[in-house]
Design an enzyme around this catalytic site. Structure first.
Site, mmCIF file in Angstrom:
data_model
loop_
_atom_site.group_PDB
_atom_site.id
_atom_site.type_symbol
_atom_site.label_atom_id
_atom_site.label_comp_id
_atom_site.label_asym_id
_atom_site.label_seq_id
_atom_site.Cartn_x
_atom_site.Cartn_y
_atom_site.Cartn_z
ATOM 1 N N SER A 194 0.842 -1.193 0.000
ATOM 2 C CA SER A 194 0.000 0.000 0.000
ATOM 3 C C SER A 194 0.886 1.254 0.000
ATOM 4 O O SER A 194 1.678 1.432 -0.920
ATOM 5 C CB SER A 194 -0.972 -0.039 1.179
ATOM 6 O OG SER A 194 -2.012 0.892 1.008
ATOM 7 N N GLU A 321 -9.051 -4.280 -4.535
ATOM 8 C CA GLU A 321 -8.429 -3.707 -3.350
ATOM 9 C C GLU A 321 -9.464 -3.085 -2.402
ATOM 10 O O GLU A 321 -9.494 -3.376 -1.205
ATOM 11 C CB GLU A 321 -7.407 -2.635 -3.766
ATOM 12 C CG GLU A 321 -6.268 -3.142 -4.639
ATOM 13 C CD GLU A 321 -5.124 -3.743 -3.864
ATOM 14 O OE1 GLU A 321 -5.201 -3.780 -2.618
ATOM 15 O OE2 GLU A 321 -4.142 -4.179 -4.506
ATOM 16 N N HIS A 415 -7.774 -5.551 -0.350
ATOM 17 C CA HIS A 415 -6.590 -4.874 0.159
ATOM 18 C C HIS A 415 -6.086 -5.577 1.419
ATOM 19 O O HIS A 415 -6.873 -5.942 2.297
ATOM 20 C CB HIS A 415 -6.957 -3.422 0.475
ATOM 21 C CG HIS A 415 -5.800 -2.484 0.548
ATOM 22 N ND1 HIS A 415 -4.887 -2.337 -0.472
ATOM 23 C CD2 HIS A 415 -5.397 -1.614 1.526
ATOM 24 C CE1 HIS A 415 -4.007 -1.419 -0.141
ATOM 25 N NE2 HIS A 415 -4.273 -0.985 1.073
#
Length: 494
Positions: A194, A321, A415
């Site tokens: 990320s 995500e 995610h």
């Protein structure tokens, strides 16, 4: 000292000796952990909002058996990865996990940079423990950095990109000290997920950081690349909220807690679906700034011009995500047609039609699923393609993966879901919340082995992107799945 020693391991760093602790002492899989070692002095008092300063040396053995203080000051709650805050001022520190502190053969090194949107996250997560990498002959380091406005906000009279300077200082510490922990300073791979993946790409594109690492692994990278004028405007806006001058003296007159409480007000402070629209319209609120000095150019442009071209890169993203956020959309919004929801973000009709056509299976799942996929493609998956294409002529290869295994608890390949697979840590705290009670160990075996191969040998084990543009390994089923179409549904946005 050898692996079989039951005495607490002591290593002499350039600043002074540190004492860690063994895990599985005497066993073939024994490893040692050294936690909370400072790579810079506490960023407080006159060092607040300044570039990191090397630590003061010490002579007595320093205890390194507990995680150091974190820049994360409070538990935000509801995060997918458990990343606990640790109270204290000495927030610039590293954690080192090593299979041995004394060995004739220097081992490859993985340096992990945590995510959290550049405003949250902590290197003290149990998910980032490097013991499984140690088992496979990789020394592992996790490092901290200043977050939010403290790390990335523009202040007249202070250096920009303080968080980036923290990454560099941490990597400088690794280069100077990792040999004492059994690592090879000439075989350092930076990795992160990320915002941490964005940090990896940012560092890869920076001329001044090239001597600090030799490979890069970017997991679901989220780039900031905030223009200097935008950063300045956000700093001035925050100063207005705080009713101070937008200067170093002004911001130092305000407590850290007050800035943390108000920094979101300078950038909209959106949540839920508002967060998704904010990412589309404004990008990340805080993060690396294109200041013209430390970061001279936008990341992809710099990569296209050959910065970092001598370093192998492995990158990819999950299929959905942020789609799980769209799952919480109000019922009324879910009946709005996809083309209408995407019109404000995709004003070019031809691009909008091409994107919708490329995502027919997702569109059939409903408007919320389509909006979530669009944010995923806009922020993450189109970036994978742009970076891979920018490096088509690089001296070193670029490998791409896609993570498609669907969480049984979240309903998407979402995610953070892939992180415990990379670390081979499916048994760790709260993994079951995200991956269910029985995530496939075979998938973790494959992904972790690919990471170990990449860190050790510079190649993860499948054809590189330029073999045929679009080539990617899909992690999600059984066996080795290679495709050239994993990112086709994002191409309209590239």
């Amino acid at each position: 000292m050898t692996r079989s020693s039951t005495d607490a391991p002591v290593v002499h760093t350039a600043s002074g000796p540190v004492r860690g602790f063994w895990r599985d002492a005497g066993a073939p899989t024994a490893s040692a952990a050294f936690l909370g070692i400072p790579f810079a002095q506490p960023p407080t008092g006159p060092r607040r909002f300044a570039a990191p300063v090397p630590p003061e040396p010490w002579s007595e053995v320093r205890d390194a058996t507990a995680y150091g203080a974190t820049a994360l000051r409070r538990d935000p709650g509801g995060t997918l990865i458990p990343e606990p805050p640790v109270v204290g001022d000495a927030t610039l520190n590293v954690n080192v996990f090593t299979p041995t502190v004394e060995d004739d053969d220097a081992l490859p090194v993985l340096v992990w940079i945590h995510g959290g949107g550049y405003t949250e996250g902590s290197p003290a997560s149990p998910w980032y423990d490097g013991s499984r990498f140690n088992r496979d002959g990789v020394v592992t380091v996790s490092l901290s950095y200043r977050l939010g406005f403290d790390g990335f906000g523009h202040i007249d009279g202070a250096p920009d990109n303080r968080g980036v300077r923290d990454w560099i200082a941490g990597l400088e510490w690794v280069r100077a000290n990792i040999a004492a922990f059994g690592g090879d300073p000439e075989r350092v791979t930076i990795a992160g997920q990320s915002a941490g993946g964005g940090a990896v790409l940012t560092l890869l594109s920076m001329p001044s950081a090239q001597h600090l690492f030799h490979g890069a692994l970017a997991v679901s990278a989220a780039l900031a690349d905030i223009p200097a004028d935008v950063a300045r405007a956000r700093g001035e806006r925050l100063a207005g909220v705080l009713e101070i001058a937008p200067t170093l003296e002004g911001f130092r007159s305000v407590s850290e807690s007050r800035i943390l409480k108000n920094q979101s007000k300078a950038v909209g402070g959106r949540k839920g679906l508002g967060l998704l629209s904010g990412l589309i319209e404004d990008g990340l609120p805080w993060g690396p700034v294109i200041d013209g000095e430390l970061i001279p150019r936008p990341t992809v442009d710099a990569l296209r011009d050959g910065i970092g071209s001598d370093k192998p890169l492995l990158l990819g993203a999950t299929d959905d995500e942020f789609t799980m956020i769209a799952d919480r959309a109000p019922r009324a919004l879910r009946v709005v047609p996809s083309f209408a929801l995407l019109r404000p973000a995709l004003r070019d009709r031809a691009v909008r039609r091409a994107y919708l056509a490329a995502n027919r299976p997702q569109r059939a799942k409903g408007s919320a699923a389509m909006v979530g996929r669009f944010v995923t493609d806009h922020v993450f998956r189109s970036l994978v393609v742009r970076v891979a294409e920018a490096r088509r002529n690089a001296d070193a290869e670029t490998w791409v993966y896609a993570f498609s295994w669907v969480s049984p608890t979240k309903g998407w390949a979402c995610h953070c879901l892939d992180v415990p697979f990379w670390f081979d840590g499916l048994d760790r705290e709260r993994v079951a919340d995200l991956a269910g009670p029985h995530p496939p160990q075979s998938l973790a075996d494959d992904m972790h082995a690919a990471a170990v191969a990449f860190v050790g040998d510079g190649a993860p084990g499948w054809p590189a992107w330029r073999t045929e543009p679009g080539t990617a390994r899909v992690f999600g089923g059984d066996g080795l799945q290679i495709t050239t179409s994993a990112y086709d549904n994002a191409l309209a946005l590239v």
